[in-house]
Design a protein around this motif. Structure first.
Motif, mmCIF file in Angstrom:
data_model
loop_
_atom_site.group_PDB
_atom_site.id
_atom_site.type_symbol
_atom_site.label_atom_id
_atom_site.label_comp_id
_atom_site.label_asym_id
_atom_site.label_seq_id
_atom_site.Cartn_x
_atom_site.Cartn_y
_atom_site.Cartn_z
ATOM 1 N N ILE A 49 0.813 -1.218 0.000
ATOM 2 C CA ILE A 49 0.000 0.000 0.000
ATOM 3 C C ILE A 49 0.844 1.264 0.000
ATOM 4 N N ASP A 50 2.139 1.158 0.333
ATOM 5 C CA ASP A 50 2.973 2.360 0.342
ATOM 6 C C ASP A 50 3.543 2.666 -1.041
ATOM 7 N N THR A 51 3.143 1.887 -2.040
ATOM 8 C CA THR A 51 3.603 2.114 -3.410
ATOM 9 C C THR A 51 2.488 2.790 -4.199
ATOM 10 N N ASP A 52 2.703 4.028 -4.615
ATOM 11 C CA ASP A 52 1.690 4.749 -5.375
ATOM 12 C C ASP A 52 1.836 4.396 -6.849
ATOM 13 N N MET A 53 1.194 3.307 -7.241
ATOM 14 C CA MET A 53 1.322 2.829 -8.604
ATOM 15 C C MET A 53 0.545 3.685 -9.595
ATOM 16 N N ILE A 54 -0.411 4.487 -9.118
ATOM 17 C CA ILE A 54 -1.138 5.351 -10.046
ATOM 18 C C ILE A 54 -0.204 6.424 -10.597
ATOM 19 N N ILE A 55 0.520 7.101 -9.713
ATOM 20 C CA ILE A 55 1.477 8.114 -10.166
ATOM 21 C C ILE A 55 2.577 7.478 -10.998
ATOM 22 N N LYS A 56 3.117 6.355 -10.531
ATOM 23 C CA LYS A 56 4.201 5.686 -11.265
ATOM 24 C C LYS A 56 3.745 5.289 -12.661
ATOM 25 N N GLY A 57 2.565 4.666 -12.745
ATOM 26 C CA GLY A 57 2.076 4.231 -14.051
ATOM 27 C C GLY A 57 1.795 5.389 -14.983
ATOM 28 N N THR A 58 1.326 6.506 -14.443
ATOM 29 C CA THR A 58 1.061 7.680 -15.270
ATOM 30 C C THR A 58 2.365 8.254 -15.820
#
Length: 419
Positions: A381-390
């Motif tokens: 949960i501490d990985t912000d995959m939305i920002i990373k993927g964007t």
């Protein structure tokens, strides 16, 4: 003329192959590039030389080359990497009552972040795109990066996004529908802008993180302020013709069920999202209109603690959520038979509370022969995959639209000279 056009196409494709290998694997020696791309040593040498001359690649130290035979070491090999100064991109995440922005360099490293609390639900739909543009301009100014070096803006939004029209078709973050965003941002800043669903961006980030693991067929499910899905089919995120594919959260679980933020009743989200969990736990009626405000994290943490203490209503809320999610995933398994289902988002913090109910529902909803080879995993949960993927998607757009072309034929927005 046709021969020239064909040779230009091959050259652009080969440049893109090299860039994709570096995006996926990080710094590589030329011999390693050949293994990953299938290109000949002569082509690797020629293409990498030109990419370095264009300022897109740079030397990144040395790697020890293993010569043939046991215990034998060859000479060090120079590694190449994407030049972090080659371009910059901005990622924007829009959710209920909040906008988060990140500026990243050409390698995808985040240089600066900005968060803005705003009442998205009551936002003026005609002014919202310009407000996002102002937030982006403030981020760039604070980071002291020349705006001419920003090649692409990617926006991820909760709900249904039409990537072709550049609009938010529907989102629980807004009272109104069909909000134009991309055109306003592009007009204001002069930077190409793309909008997409936030769950799809998680899927994009996972593929770029580990293509070997996520490069087949997988379903990526976001659980938190809403419920969304990104589908990976044969190593590519499936966005559909408009970008609105795989709207899993608003697939019906039970007709006539609890009221969802979308206005319909019985959606999967109406059982699983944070607002629905709180509604179940508080004993409110299923017809009680859901809150359109962001749910404070403290409220969800308190609910999780109550369920872990064994409080019946809290436990029942997570049982309903797990069951609804499990039956929904059973349908996905029956249709796609994915090799992997990935659960992401803050809702996974309570995984142990709903997981037994999720697995029982999957077992009841689909035959063993279809589900036995499906692996279910959770992204931290501490990985912000939305920002990373964007960010990852924006950089791939830069690779295809700018870097794959030579300096005299780059399409799209010209960047300031790369030092």
């Amino acid at each position: 003329m046709r021969e020239k056009a064909d040779s230009d196409l091959v050259r652009r494709q080969n440049r893109l192959l090299l860039l994709e290998a570096l995006r996926q694997h990080g710094p590589l020696a030329r011999v390693e590039m050949g293994r990953h791309t299938g290109l000949s040593p002569a082509s690797i040498t020629s293409i990498s030389f030109q990419l370095i001359a264009d300022g897109i690649l740079q030397e990144a130290g040395e790697a020890q080359h293993m010569a043939e035979g046991p215990q034998r070491r060859g000479r060090p090999l120079t590694q190449l990497a994407i030049n972090p100064r080659s371009a910059h991109v901005v990622a924007v995440k829009i959710s209920i009552d909040g906008i988060e922005l990140a500026l990243a360099d050409g390698q995808g490293a985040i240089l600066s972040r900005r968060k803005s609390r705003t009442s998205t639900y009551d936002a003026d739909p005609k002014a919202f795109g310009n407000m996002v543009a102002s937030e982006i301009a403030a981020l760039i100014a604070r980071s002291r990066v020349n705006a001419k070096r920003v090649a692409r803006i990617g926006i991820a939004v909760q709900g249904v996004a039409d990537s072709q029209a550049g609009t938010v078709v529907w989102s629980p973050a807004f009272r109104t529908r069909n909000i134009a965003v991309s055109a306003a941002v592009q007009t204001s800043l002069g930077i190409p802008c793309h909008i997409a669903n936030d769950a799809n961006m998680i899927a994009e980030g996972l593929i770029n993180t580990d293509r070997a693991r996520y490069g087949g067929t997988a379903a990526v499910v976001f659980i938190g302020y809403g419920v969304g899905m990104g589908l990976i089919l044969n190593g590519q995120v499936y966005h559909g013709p408009t970008g609105a594919a795989a709207e899993f959260g608003h697939m019906n679980h039970l007709p006539g069920g609890p009221l969802c933020r979308c206005g319909r009743r019985g959606c999967v989200e109406a059982y699983v999202a944070d607002y629905s969990l709180l509604r179940w736990a508080s004993g409110q009626a299923e017809t009680q209109p859901p809150s359109f405000n962001a749910i404070p994290e403290d409220g969800m943490l308190a609910l999780e603690k109550a369920a872990r203490r064994g409080e019946p209503q809290a436990m029942a809320a997570y049982a309903k959520a797990g069951e609804a999610l499990g039956f929904g995933l059973a349908r996905i398994i029956a249709i796609l038979t994915p090799s992997r289902i990935v659960l992401a988002g803050p809702g996974t913090r309570a995984m142990e509370l709903f997981e037994p109910h999720l697995h029982r529902a999957i077992e009841a909803g689909v035959v063993d022969e279809l589900r036995r080879n499906v692996e279910i995993e959770t992204v931290p949960i501490d990985t912000d995959m939305i920002i990373k993927g964007t960010i990852d998607q924006a950089l791939r757009h830069v690779d295809r639209e700018i870097f794959a072309h030579g300096p005299l034929e780059r399409r799209g927005r010209e960047l300031e000279h790369i030092a």
